[in-house]
Design a protein around this motif. Sequence first.
Motif, PDB file in Angstrom:
ATOM      1  N   GLY A  12     -63.037   1.475  74.348  1.00 49.11           N
ATOM      2  CA  GLY A  12     -63.149   2.071  75.684  1.00 49.11           C
ATOM      3  C   GLY A  12     -61.811   1.657  76.572  1.00 49.11           C
ATOM      4  N   THR A  13     -62.330   0.870  77.709  1.00 48.93           N
ATOM      5  CA  THR A  13     -61.433   0.369  78.802  1.00 48.93           C
ATOM      6  C   THR A  13     -60.160  -0.465  78.153  1.00 48.93           C
ATOM      7  OG1 THR A  13     -62.526  -1.219  79.857  1.00 48.93           O
ATOM      8  CG2 THR A  13     -62.677   1.263  80.571  1.00 48.93           C
ATOM      9  N   LEU A  14     -60.401  -1.002  77.034  1.00 46.82           N
ATOM     10  CA  LEU A  14     -59.478  -2.067  76.424  1.00 46.82           C
ATOM     11  C   LEU A  14     -58.532  -1.692  75.614  1.00 46.82           C
ATOM     12  CD1 LEU A  14     -62.102  -4.863  75.997  1.00 46.82           C
ATOM     13  CD2 LEU A  14     -60.136  -5.076  77.452  1.00 46.82           C
ATOM     14  N   PRO A  19     -57.434   1.251  81.428  1.00 48.34           N
ATOM     15  CA  PRO A  19     -57.306   0.416  82.400  1.00 48.34           C
ATOM     16  C   PRO A  19     -57.453  -1.074  82.238  1.00 48.34           C
ATOM     17  CG  PRO A  19     -58.848   2.233  82.901  1.00 48.34           C
ATOM     18  CD  PRO A  19     -58.436   2.435  81.506  1.00 48.34           C
ATOM     19  N   ASN A  20     -58.019  -1.521  81.198  1.00 51.78           N
ATOM     20  CA  ASN A  20     -58.258  -2.992  80.976  1.00 51.78           C
ATOM     21  C   ASN A  20     -57.565  -3.630  79.849  1.00 51.78           C
ATOM     22  OD1 ASN A  20     -59.978  -3.454  83.135  1.00 51.78           O
ATOM     23  ND2 ASN A  20     -61.716  -2.684  82.061  1.00 51.78           N
ATOM     24  N   HIS A  21     -56.828  -2.728  79.313  1.00 47.52           N
ATOM     25  CA  HIS A  21     -55.722  -3.023  78.008  1.00 47.52           C
ATOM     26  C   HIS A  21     -54.710  -4.379  78.472  1.00 47.52           C
ATOM     27  CE1 HIS A  21     -53.710  -3.313  74.309  1.00 47.52           C
ATOM     28  NE2 HIS A  21     -52.631  -3.324  75.029  1.00 47.52           N
ATOM     29  N   PRO A  22     -54.402  -4.396  79.898  1.00 50.94           N
ATOM     30  CA  PRO A  22     -53.490  -5.748  79.937  1.00 50.94           C
ATOM     31  C   PRO A  22     -54.268  -7.018  79.920  1.00 50.94           C
ATOM     32  CG  PRO A  22     -53.088  -3.881  81.570  1.00 50.94           C
ATOM     33  CD  PRO A  22     -54.326  -3.390  80.738  1.00 50.94           C
ATOM     34  N   ARG A  23     -55.621  -7.008  80.095  1.00 50.85           N
ATOM     35  CA  ARG A  23     -56.393  -7.886  79.973  1.00 50.85           C
ATOM     36  C   ARG A  23     -56.372  -8.503  78.551  1.00 50.85           C
ATOM     37  NH1 ARG A  23     -60.282  -9.644  84.087  1.00 50.85           N
ATOM     38  NH2 ARG A  23     -60.327  -8.006  85.699  1.00 50.85           N
ATOM     39  N   LEU A  24     -56.645  -7.525  77.815  1.00 50.75           N
ATOM     40  CA  LEU A  24     -56.821  -7.836  76.239  1.00 50.75           C
ATOM     41  C   LEU A  24     -55.151  -8.401  75.673  1.00 50.75           C
ATOM     42  CD1 LEU A  24     -58.384  -7.619  73.653  1.00 50.75           C
ATOM     43  CD2 LEU A  24     -57.347  -5.265  73.253  1.00 50.75           C
ATOM     44  N   ALA A  25     -53.984  -7.872  76.410  1.00 47.61           N
ATOM     45  CA  ALA A  25     -53.029  -8.327  75.893  1.00 47.61           C
ATOM     46  C   ALA A  25     -52.683  -9.723  76.637  1.00 47.61           C
ATOM     47  CB  ALA A  25     -51.867  -7.386  76.519  1.00 47.61           C
ATOM     48  N   PHE A  27     -54.879 -12.013  76.879  1.00 49.77           N
ATOM     49  CA  PHE A  27     -55.678 -12.824  75.996  1.00 49.77           C
ATOM     50  C   PHE A  27     -55.103 -13.365  74.753  1.00 49.77           C
ATOM     51  CE2 PHE A  27     -59.835 -10.740  77.789  1.00 49.77           C
ATOM     52  CZ  PHE A  27     -59.651 -11.579  79.096  1.00 49.77           C
ATOM     53  N   GLY A  28     -53.827 -12.569  74.537  1.00 47.13           N
ATOM     54  CA  GLY A  28     -53.075 -12.961  73.336  1.00 47.13           C
ATOM     55  C   GLY A  28     -53.714 -12.212  71.942  1.00 47.13           C
ATOM     56  N   SER A  29     -54.216 -11.179  71.947  1.00 41.25           N
ATOM     57  CA  SER A  29     -54.876 -10.592  70.994  1.00 41.25           C
ATOM     58  C   SER A  29     -53.795  -9.273  70.233  1.00 41.25           C
ATOM     59  CB  SER A  29     -56.303 -10.029  71.299  1.00 41.25           C
ATOM     60  OG  SER A  29     -57.144 -10.895  71.546  1.00 41.25           O
ATOM     61  N   PRO A  30     -53.300  -9.528  69.251  1.00 39.48           N
ATOM     62  CA  PRO A  30     -52.166  -8.488  68.537  1.00 39.48           C
ATOM     63  C   PRO A  30     -53.072  -7.298  68.241  1.00 39.48           C
ATOM     64  CG  PRO A  30     -52.282 -10.675  67.497  1.00 39.48           C
ATOM     65  CD  PRO A  30     -53.216 -10.577  68.493  1.00 39.48           C
ATOM     66  N   PHE A  31     -52.597  -6.203  68.474  1.00 32.85           N
ATOM     67  CA  PHE A  31     -52.923  -4.824  68.031  1.00 32.85           C
ATOM     68  C   PHE A  31     -52.959  -5.006  66.481  1.00 32.85           C
ATOM     69  CE2 PHE A  31     -51.833  -0.404  66.537  1.00 32.85           C
ATOM     70  CZ  PHE A  31     -53.139   0.146  67.046  1.00 32.85           C
ATOM     71  N   ALA A  32     -53.870  -4.450  65.808  1.00 35.34           N
ATOM     72  CA  ALA A  32     -54.008  -4.389  64.242  1.00 35.34           C
ATOM     73  C   ALA A  32     -54.330  -3.161  63.629  1.00 35.34           C
ATOM     74  CB  ALA A  32     -54.943  -5.151  63.753  1.00 35.34           C
TER      75      ALA A  32
END
Length: 172
Positions: A12-14, A19-25, A27-32
């Motif tokens: 969803g928003t991550l 909208p919330n992807h910047p939060r995930l980024a 947190f230092g979680s790389p795209f896999a």
Amino acid sequence: MEPAATMVFVYGTLKRGFPNHPRLAAFGSPFAGTASTAAPVSLVIGPYSVPFLLPSPTPSSGRLVSGELYSASPSALADLDAFEGTHLGVYERRRLTVVVEGTSREVEAEAYFADASYAEALWRRCGGEAAEIGGYTMEHAGRYIPPSGRSPGISGLMQAVHGFIATTPPDN
């Protein structure tokens, strides 16, 4: 030795561009990679255009849901748990199997599901099978109300969910 990362499936928003992807980024979680659930699950849109993943409540319900995989360190996973309100019963993190896009490779990942205490009632209130979607889109995100526009904090989302469940759905 650094603890192993956990694969997290977001739907969803991550996701990237949402909208919330910047939060995930942050947190230092790389795209896999991109992926979809290996088995049908139910994805519905609740109050504030917030997406909720649910275990399929009936044998005929559910769809394959598309999303993205991220590699989360233990500290990033703790940050995600806090963001998703697992301590408040908003979401619960559960294991599921996803299939990496363009391959037949299955990966075990964690995903945030609506808490079991209200999941089935939310599914019914949203319209059951008729309301299930296969992916959260930019159209859904365009109606999304971020936490800053809601009642205070993640507990405001819980209040909205319970209020939403308690109302009678509009006639279609």
